[in-house]
Design a protein around this motif. Structure first.
Motif, PDB file in Angstrom:
ATOM      1  N   LYS A   1       0.808  -1.217   0.000  1.00 49.59           N
ATOM      2  CA  LYS A   1       0.000   0.000   0.000  1.00 49.59           C
ATOM      3  C   LYS A   1       0.844   1.271   0.000  1.00 49.59           C
ATOM      4  O   LYS A   1       0.353   2.337  -0.340  1.00 49.59           O
TER       5      LYS A   1
ATOM      6  N   GLU B   1       8.314  -6.267   8.030  1.00 48.68           N
ATOM      7  CA  GLU B   1       7.694  -5.734   6.818  1.00 48.68           C
ATOM      8  C   GLU B   1       7.853  -4.220   6.805  1.00 48.68           C
ATOM      9  O   GLU B   1       7.951  -3.586   7.850  1.00 48.68           O
TER      10      GLU B   1
ATOM     11  N   TYR C   1       3.349   6.400  -0.051  1.00 45.41           N
ATOM     12  CA  TYR C   1       2.053   6.954   0.332  1.00 45.41           C
ATOM     13  C   TYR C   1       1.696   8.254  -0.389  1.00 45.41           C
ATOM     14  O   TYR C   1       0.533   8.612  -0.449  1.00 45.41           O
TER      15      TYR C   1
HETATM   16  C1  LIG Z   1       0.834  -0.250   6.417  1.00 46.55           C
HETATM   17  C2  LIG Z   1       1.400  -1.418   7.090  1.00 46.55           C
HETATM   18  C3  LIG Z   1       2.778  -1.616   7.091  1.00 46.55           C
HETATM   19  C4  LIG Z   1       3.745  -0.646   6.464  1.00 46.55           C
HETATM   20  O1  LIG Z   1       3.940   0.491   7.232  1.00 46.55           O
HETATM   21  P1  LIG Z   1       5.156   1.470   6.900  1.00 46.55           P
HETATM   22  O2  LIG Z   1       5.061   2.542   7.901  1.00 46.55           O
HETATM   23  O3  LIG Z   1       4.929   1.967   5.497  1.00 46.55           O
HETATM   24  O4  LIG Z   1       6.384   0.661   6.951  1.00 46.55           O
HETATM   25  C5  LIG Z   1       3.265  -2.749   7.659  1.00 46.55           C
HETATM   26  N1  LIG Z   1       2.452  -3.647   8.236  1.00 46.55           N
HETATM   27  C6  LIG Z   1       1.117  -3.489   8.265  1.00 46.55           C
HETATM   28  C7  LIG Z   1       0.273  -4.503   8.912  1.00 46.55           C
HETATM   29  C8  LIG Z   1       0.546  -2.375   7.697  1.00 46.55           C
HETATM   30  O5  LIG Z   1      -0.773  -2.213   7.739  1.00 46.55           O
END
Ligand SMILES: *Cc1c(COP(=O)(O)O)cnc(C)c1O
Length: 377
Positions: free
Chosen positions: A50, A253, A356
């Motif tokens: 995303k 992640e 984003y």
């Molecule tokens: C959006 C999201 C991320 C990524 O977050 P960042 O701040 O872009 O690294 C990771 N894990 C989950 C579950 C998310 O919803």
């Protein structure tokens, strides 16, 4: 274009090379960020789609995200329906259609709460279902974390829900492949050590509930756009992670930490004007193409300071400039220049727009054009 470092000189030499407003993404910057973060962590690193779901960029980055891509909607899954990398789907609101599509495309499902298992029930025995990942709410850490300071959120399960989910998986003969934990964006540095310490102590308890080994643990992330410049001690962190039993495959992640610095936003000045000593540069792009730059979600707006590429005429006054976009919204101010000058035809290049900025811009308002995208090596 060779690389993102060439962006400024290229616009100087060849002002017509890019059609503004536009995003410029660098594949090599994505690769650099990904490799550096993966190496710093010493675990698998899953890309959170995303943050930037530009398809051409994804195609060009296919060789990078081999540990997996996390998808949060059926639309995202549709874009990434095939591919070699593991795909995880993750959303507390995932409905039957989304779950069916995930199973059909052999994605791994992150179960947010037991009620999703009741929806899964109808698919059992009809199609192979990849081992499920169970999402934990960060509150599970608080039993083990001496200073729990995380804000409550609605994601995942507490201990009673986890127990319920594991029992239901056993009844339905759904295999549990691991657990997932995410403390939130921008949280990594502050919470990584205590999260890992607490998670270490949770492993035994989870294995008791599973009545078997925990094979996979996603510790989340929440890395800053410039995580490389923070003085977080990754070496100490890796030592801590080495204490996990060797049968637990660890993962993190990231969206922002991989993508943010790999993207730039470029807009061009159409007009300039001065109202009561305040200088405005009216640009061909703004919040309708890059919503985050307008900072409408921040109480204290500290506008981004773009790099200016002077193009044609002598620039305007030297002073403080606000850069405005195209949307007729008084909040459509996207940047500020201090003690600088800018003129009609000049380019403003905003750094750190790879995560984003494009994907979090939702604007059919005024039917304004969307930004162009250029992918560079
Ligand atoms: C959006 C999201 C991320 C990524 O977050 P960042 O701040 O872009 O690294 C990771 N894990 C989950 C579950 C998310 O919803």
């Amino acid at each position: 274009m060779q690389s993102i470092e060439r962006l400024k000189p290229m616009l100087q030499e060849e002002p017509c090379a890019l059609s503004t407003p536009c995003y410029v993404y660098s594949v090599s910057a994505v690769e650099r960020n990904f490799k550096a973060l993966k190496q710093a962590l010493g675990t698998q690193l899953i890309y959170s789609f995303k943050a930037n779901s530009n398809l051409e960029l994804m195609v060009r980055c296919g060789h990078i995200f081999t540990d997996g891509i996390e998808l949060a909607s059926q639309g995202e899954l549709g874009l990434m329906a095939t591919g070699k990398a593991p795909r995880y789907i993750n959303n507390p609101s995932a409905d039957k259609n989304f779950l069916r599509a995930a199973i059909a495309s052999k994605a791994q499902i992150i179960i947010d709460h037991p009620a999703q298992l009741e929806v899964m029930k109808d698919f059992v025995g009809k199609r192979p279902i990849a081992p499920l990942i169970l999402r934990l709410n960060p509150c599970v850490l608080s039993d083990y974390d001496p200073q729990p300071s995380l804000r409550a959120n609605h994601f995942g399960m507490d201990w009673p829900l986890l127990q319920q989910a594991i029992n239901r998986c056993q009844q339905l003969q759904l295999e549990v492949g691991g657990v997932h934990l995410f403390t939130g964006s921008y949280q990594f540095e502050r919470h990584a050590i205590s999260t890992a310490q607490a998670a270490l102590q949770c492993v035994e308890r989870i294995q008791q509930l599973l009545d078997g080994p925990l094979n996979f643990l996603n510790l989340g992330g929440g890395f800053d756009e410039h995580w490389q410049q923070n003085d977080f001690d990754f070496e100490q962190y890796r030592h801590l992670l080495a204490e996990f039993p060797s049968h637990v495959t660890l993962a993190h992640e990231s969206g922002r930490g991989i993508m943010a610095s790999a993207g730039h936003f470029v807009t061009k000045v159409r007009y300039t004007k001065t109202i009561e000593d305040r200088h405005y540069a009216i640009c061909d792009g703004g919040m309708a193409q890059n919503f985050l730059l307008a900072q409408t979600e921040n109480t204290f707006r500290r506008y981004a300071q773009p790099t200016v590429v002077h193009n044609t005429t002598p620039a305007g006054h030297t002073g403080t400039w606000l850069l405005a976009g195209t949307s007729c919204n008084k909040d459509d101010l996207i940047g500020q220049l201090n003690d600088a000058s800018i003129g009609v035809g000049d380019f403003a290049i905003f750094a750190d727009c790879g995560a984003y900025n494009a994907s979090y811009t939702v604007s059919p308002f005024l039917n304004l054009p969307t930004a162009n995208t250029y992918i560079v090596e």
